[in-house]
Design a protein around this motif. Sequence first.
Motif, short mmCIF file in Angstrom:
data_model
loop_
_atom_site.label_atom_id
_atom_site.label_comp_id
_atom_site.label_asym_id
_atom_site.label_seq_id
_atom_site.Cartn_x
_atom_site.Cartn_y
_atom_site.Cartn_z
N TYR A 67 0.88 -1.13 0.17
CA TYR A 67 -0.22 0.12 0.13
C TYR A 67 0.97 1.22 -0.03
CZ TYR A 67 -3.09 3.58 1.53
OH TYR A 67 -3.76 4.83 1.42
N ASN A 68 1.95 1.33 0.73
CA ASN A 68 2.84 2.57 1.01
C ASN A 68 3.40 2.79 -0.42
OD1 ASN A 68 4.06 4.76 2.82
ND2 ASN A 68 5.93 3.47 2.44
N LEU A 69 4.00 1.67 -1.08
CA LEU A 69 4.60 2.02 -2.31
C LEU A 69 3.59 2.51 -3.51
CD1 LEU A 69 6.84 -1.07 -2.45
CD2 LEU A 69 7.49 1.32 -2.10
N LEU A 70 2.22 1.95 -3.44
CA LEU A 70 1.30 2.45 -4.34
C LEU A 70 1.08 3.81 -4.12
CD1 LEU A 70 -0.65 1.89 -6.73
CD2 LEU A 70 -2.14 0.74 -5.04
N ALA A 71 0.84 4.13 -2.82
CA ALA A 71 0.35 5.47 -2.46
C ALA A 71 1.50 6.50 -2.65
CB ALA A 71 0.18 5.67 -1.14
N LYS A 72 2.56 6.05 -2.68
CA LYS A 72 3.86 7.15 -3.12
C LYS A 72 3.77 7.32 -4.54
CE LYS A 72 7.09 6.30 0.74
NZ LYS A 72 8.38 5.64 1.23
N MET A 73 3.51 6.30 -5.33
CA MET A 73 3.38 6.50 -6.73
C MET A 73 2.28 7.38 -7.31
SD MET A 73 4.69 2.86 -8.66
CE MET A 73 3.56 1.87 -7.76
N THR A 74 1.21 6.94 -6.44
CA THR A 74 0.16 7.94 -6.53
C THR A 74 0.07 9.23 -6.18
OG1 THR A 74 -1.45 5.84 -6.25
CG2 THR A 74 -2.59 8.05 -6.17
N ALA A 75 0.91 9.72 -5.30
CA ALA A 75 0.95 11.05 -4.83
C ALA A 75 2.10 11.58 -5.70
CB ALA A 75 1.76 10.94 -3.24
N GLU A 76 3.10 11.00 -6.37
CA GLU A 76 4.04 11.46 -7.27
C GLU A 76 3.33 11.58 -8.71
OE1 GLU A 76 7.56 9.46 -9.01
OE2 GLU A 76 8.31 10.23 -7.06
N ASP A 77 2.35 10.93 -8.97
CA ASP A 77 1.93 10.82 -10.52
C ASP A 77 0.34 10.41 -10.33
OD1 ASP A 77 1.58 11.01 -13.05
OD2 ASP A 77 2.68 9.05 -13.54
N MET A 227 -7.74 5.02 -4.75
CA MET A 227 -8.80 5.95 -3.98
C MET A 227 -8.04 7.05 -3.47
SD MET A 227 -12.03 3.69 -2.36
CE MET A 227 -12.86 5.41 -2.21
N ALA A 228 -6.59 6.73 -3.36
CA ALA A 228 -5.73 8.06 -2.75
C ALA A 228 -5.82 9.24 -3.66
CB ALA A 228 -4.64 7.69 -2.50
N THR A 229 -6.27 9.00 -4.89
CA THR A 229 -6.46 9.91 -5.92
C THR A 229 -7.58 10.89 -5.50
OG1 THR A 229 -7.95 8.68 -7.28
CG2 THR A 229 -5.56 8.65 -7.75
N ARG A 230 -8.38 10.51 -4.59
CA ARG A 230 -9.37 11.15 -4.20
C ARG A 230 -9.34 12.21 -2.88
NH1 ARG A 230 -14.59 7.50 -3.80
NH2 ARG A 230 -15.60 9.20 -3.07
N LEU A 231 -8.12 12.01 -2.46
CA LEU A 231 -7.69 12.73 -1.35
C LEU A 231 -7.78 14.44 -1.59
CD1 LEU A 231 -5.19 10.41 0.53
CD2 LEU A 231 -7.47 11.03 1.34
N LYS A 232 -7.89 15.15 -0.61
CA LYS A 232 -7.69 16.56 -0.76
C LYS A 232 -6.01 16.90 -0.87
CE LYS A 232 -11.71 18.55 1.61
NZ LYS A 232 -12.47 19.36 2.58
N LYS A 233 -5.47 16.09 -0.06
CA LYS A 233 -4.00 15.92 0.00
C LYS A 233 -3.47 14.77 -0.31
CE LYS A 233 -3.90 19.81 3.71
NZ LYS A 233 -3.38 20.21 5.01
N LYS A 234 -2.93 14.67 -1.46
CA LYS A 234 -2.48 13.33 -1.86
C LYS A 234 -1.38 12.87 -1.00
CE LYS A 234 -5.23 13.60 -5.71
NZ LYS A 234 -5.75 14.82 -5.26
N LEU A 387 9.81 -0.12 -7.44
CA LEU A 387 11.32 0.01 -7.57
C LEU A 387 11.86 0.82 -8.57
CD1 LEU A 387 11.98 -3.55 -6.09
CD2 LEU A 387 12.59 -1.55 -5.10
N ARG A 388 11.33 0.66 -9.95
CA ARG A 388 11.73 1.21 -10.88
C ARG A 388 11.17 2.77 -11.19
NH1 ARG A 388 12.23 -1.49 -16.98
NH2 ARG A 388 13.89 -2.42 -15.79
N ILE A 389 10.18 3.07 -10.75
CA ILE A 389 9.66 4.43 -10.84
C ILE A 389 10.12 5.33 -9.91
CG2 ILE A 389 7.31 5.75 -10.77
CD1 ILE A 389 6.13 3.54 -12.15
N LEU A 390 10.11 4.96 -8.55
CA LEU A 390 10.50 5.68 -7.28
C LEU A 390 11.81 5.77 -7.21
CD1 LEU A 390 7.46 4.64 -4.82
CD2 LEU A 390 7.44 6.75 -6.19
N GLU A 391 12.29 6.85 -6.59
CA GLU A 391 13.72 6.95 -6.16
C GLU A 391 13.66 6.70 -4.81
OE1 GLU A 391 15.28 11.03 -6.63
OE2 GLU A 391 14.76 11.07 -8.86
N ASN A 392 13.88 5.34 -4.56
CA ASN A 392 13.93 4.72 -3.16
C ASN A 392 15.31 4.78 -2.60
OD1 ASN A 392 11.05 3.49 -2.86
ND2 ASN A 392 11.68 2.56 -4.69
N LYS A 393 15.19 5.26 -1.19
CA LYS A 393 16.42 5.14 -0.51
C LYS A 393 16.89 3.65 -0.09
CE LYS A 393 16.32 9.85 1.34
NZ LYS A 393 16.17 10.51 2.59
#
Length: 454
Positions: A67-77, A227-234, A387-393
């Motif tokens: 979930y966390n990885l998907l949410a980060k991709m959604t927030a970024e794009d 559904m995170a795309t429906r958040l006021k603050k992504k 792993l390919r899209i995000l800049e993970n530490k």
Amino acid sequence: MDFFLPSGNSSKKSESGDLKWWQLSLIGVGCTIGTGFFLGSAIGIKITGPAIVFSFILAAIGTYIVYNLLAKMTAEDPQEGSFCYYANKAYGKWAGFSCGWNYWCSNILIMGSQLTALSILTRFWLPHVPLWIFAAGYAILSIIVVLTGSKGFDKAENLFAVIKTAAIIMFIILAFAALSGVMDGDVKHPGFPGSAGDWFPEGFKGFWSSLIYAFYAYGGIEVIGLMATRLKKKEDAPKAGIIMLIVLVIIYVISLGLAVYMASHGEFNEKESPFVTAMEHYNLDFFPHVFNAAIIIAGFSTMTASLFGVTSLLVTLANDGDAPSLFSKKIKKWKDLPLPSLALATAGLIASIVTALLLPGKIYEYITTAAGIMILFNWSFIIISALRILENKIFGKLLAIFGLILILAAVSGTLLEKSIRFGFFVSLLFVAIIAIAALIMQKAVWKNEGKGTC
């Protein structure tokens, strides 16, 4: 698994949402709890014993990582398309195609799993009626709801989510009342195990095999990520997921902990909810009937929502060129209903009914196992795409790899248990068919179009 949001590979930017983070958390709790937990957890207890509690905790960790990885991709794009969009973005058309069809197939299996669960639960009242008759009845009712296009369906879904959550809370309250001596009855409970052997009566192999059912109970989390795309603050998406999972873990662990405390390992079976089994000795005449009815109502809503979802998803796949154009056609006389797409989903339901007729004894374990595995295949897509899209530490990468290890453990564990092993091969068959179709599309269509872009 208890929620489905139709989506595809299409890239459409998400507009500003209206949800607060806590609202998304509550929606996630209500939507994730389903028959996989109410009935599937009984198989998990049967396979591993009281250690099922640890299985659910491990599955929660793996679920959070996804979930966390998907949410980060959604927030970024932020996109209104599905996680298949991110697979397509990371690896090209074959990945988006495979992800979309794997998700469609997994939801067909999930519908079959829920259909079978509803039939098993209904036999509580009519034990001598063949399983397939109930399956056919519920399937017909579900199709009728889709055909009528009920406008109040969304409100009904919210009500059903409340019923599901209320059923679990009712069990927890009654269980505490029973254990505290409020209820009459001299019942001796096995209590919590006092040794490792008691926690793991079926050994480590049983614990390993039970992981798939714990993961299955969290199925749907990937859609809540969308559904995170429906958040006021992504940027609040990860926080919403953490709170949602904490609440789910508390509900799951407390209720299952009470169940294994109140009943011995050998009493649980796949034909009855573990919570009904736990309360059997108290002779509460109303409880099994009320609890059963609540699960059936909730399960039916889930199955019907999934039928709506797979019907819409196939239309999206057809519009994207990932399915025959026939399935994108809508009939105006039927409220713009995509009848060809609905017909294919109905064929999947019929296959479940036929299978229930041929294999009445093991059908639920087989279909639930296969559905759970295919959900995890999509979760793997989410992780490797991130792993390919995000800049993970470094820590983020290690966490993602750990998530993949947990998923691999859950999938491989199904091979260790004879009673559910067949479900693994069913999922493998679906994946093989999708892979062959992707290969054909690669050579016949995408090669001429060039590498898929997003």
